[in-house]
Design an enzyme around this catalytic site. Structure first.
Site, PDB file in Angstrom:
ATOM      1  N   LYS A 161     -45.986  -6.398  51.845  1.00 45.90           N
ATOM      2  CA  LYS A 161     -46.869  -5.473  51.142  1.00 45.90           C
ATOM      3  C   LYS A 161     -46.410  -4.043  51.383  1.00 45.90           C
ATOM      4  O   LYS A 161     -46.201  -3.630  52.538  1.00 45.90           O
ATOM      5  CB  LYS A 161     -48.309  -5.639  51.642  1.00 45.90           C
ATOM      6  CG  LYS A 161     -48.934  -6.989  51.287  1.00 45.90           C
ATOM      7  CD  LYS A 161     -49.222  -7.089  49.794  1.00 45.90           C
ATOM      8  CE  LYS A 161     -50.114  -8.285  49.495  1.00 45.90           C
ATOM      9  NZ  LYS A 161     -50.399  -8.402  48.040  1.00 45.90           N
ATOM     10  N   LYS A 265     -52.826 -16.321  39.105  1.00 53.22           N
ATOM     11  CA  LYS A 265     -53.821 -16.657  40.128  1.00 53.22           C
ATOM     12  C   LYS A 265     -54.987 -17.313  39.414  1.00 53.22           C
ATOM     13  O   LYS A 265     -55.490 -16.765  38.421  1.00 53.22           O
ATOM     14  CB  LYS A 265     -54.307 -15.396  40.856  1.00 53.22           C
ATOM     15  CG  LYS A 265     -53.272 -14.763  41.751  1.00 53.22           C
ATOM     16  CD  LYS A 265     -53.795 -13.505  42.397  1.00 53.22           C
ATOM     17  CE  LYS A 265     -52.717 -12.874  43.273  1.00 53.22           C
ATOM     18  NZ  LYS A 265     -53.047 -11.487  43.652  1.00 53.22           N
TER      19      LYS A 265
HETATM   20 MG   LIG Z   1     -49.877  -9.205  44.120  1.00 56.96          MG
END
Ligand SMILES: [Mg+2]
Length: 343
Positions: A161, A265
């Site tokens: 990240k 997702k």
């Molecule tokens: Mg992502």
């Protein structure tokens, strides 16, 4: 034949082992809604919604209030006619995580009824998948430590990240790459860069000989032109996550030639749109990864069965249940990280 008797929602809170830090957001807990769908024959199907306010504007309280209207809509329907149930749940497009949970609970109840696992109902394309594990935003030192720990645990796909500090991000990825040779890197900026910053990030790493498997969502969700600009000026594949929610978003991304990868997702799309997106992306000769929000093993179970069933994904970013404290593992899959297997 088995009709839906009732659908029950229950709010469940899970603590992260360590705070999960992505661009502009730190989470200590995941608050999810578990959905139990019971049939007249006594079969129970389980689903889980893990709502994201940051991505989808969803709040647990608002989703929980949908329990009675969803019962009114679906009680009496046959789980084996699941496409009819999917079509009705598509009306809840503004509450995609609950749409996903109810659609999956339907498949899970049908699976119990006929004694065939969901991944085989969905096609049975694979028997196992390799998952990544995520290094969240932290000091360079801590990010390197976490990455090495993940690598030493056997993971060869590491998600990193970034997105809050360009210079530090470059240093973190560079240092991680030195100590994790042979690993593939998915770098996710969670919308943190401008298009120019994203290109600089990628070009500096490229010039240092570092290869990224994917640069995920470098720019704002609504900046489709920016995504396209990055894609055409970046040496690595570029993917959409926050920009890619419904099948209509994907249609637009494909038409604009804005990305190389789509991150599906279930919490953004439900099962119905996710199935459509798989076929759309394959038809456009682009590539797919599957990701998650803050699902426990009950929710990750949905994505594992979807990924095994469709066999459509290059990367499986399904580590949330590994990041949460959970008393009992409740997935209908074998969890042997970095491998998940169908049962
Ligand atoms: Mg992502």
């Amino acid at each position: 034949m088995s009709k839906i008797k009732k659908i029950t929602f229950e709010v469940k809170k899970y603590e992260f082992h360590k705070p999960f830090h992505v661009t502009g957001s730190i989470s200590n807990y995941a608050t999810n809604i578990e959905v139990v769908l019971e049939t007249e024959d006594g079969a129970k199907g389980y689903g889980e919604a893990s709502p994201s306010f940051r991505v989808n504007g969803e709040k647990v309280e608002a989703l929980y209030a949908l329990e009675s209207s969803i019962n009114e809509l679906l009680v009496g329907m046959e789980v084996r006619n699941y496409r009819q149930i999917f079509d009705l749940m598509d009306k809840y497009f503004a509450s995609p995580s609950i749409k996903a949970a109810v659609q999956y609970a339907t498949l899970d109840a049908f699976s119990e009824e006929i004694n065939v696992p969901v991944y085989q109902i969905l096609g049975g394309a694979r028997t196992e998948i390799e998952i990544d594990k995520t290094v969240s935003i932290d000091t360079v030192e801590n990010m390197v430590r976490d990455a090495v720990e993940i690598y030493n645990a056997g993971h060869r796909v590491i998600k990193i990240k970034v997105g809050e500090d360009l210079k530090k991000d470059i240093e973190a990825v560079e240092e991680i790459a030195k100590l994790t040779s042979g690993a593939k890197y998915i770098v996710d900026a969670n919308m943190g860069y401008t298009p120019k910053e994203a290109i600089e990030f990628a070009k500096v790493l490229y010039s240092k000989g570092i290869d990224l498997g994917l640069l995920e969502q470098p720019v704002k969700a609504t900046d489709f032109e920016g995504l396209k600009f990055v894609r055409y000026n970046c040496p690595f594949p570029v993917g959409a996550d926050e920009s890619a929610k419904t099948k209509y978003d994907i249609m637009r991304l494909i038409k604009m030639e804005a990305v190389d990868f789509i991150n599906i997702k279930l919490m953004k799309s439900g099962i119905s749109d996710a199935l459509a997106i798989v076929e759309m992306v394959k038809s456009a000769h682009l590539q797919l990864m599957i990701g998650c929000m803050g699902e426990s093993s009950v929710g990750i179970n949905q994505s594992v069965n979807f990924a095994l069933g469709t066999g459509a994904f290059v990367y499986h970013d399904l580590d949330s249940a590994l990041l949460l404290k959970e008393d009992t593992f409740r997935g209908k899959y074998i969890s042997e990280p970095p491998v998940f297997k169908g049962i």
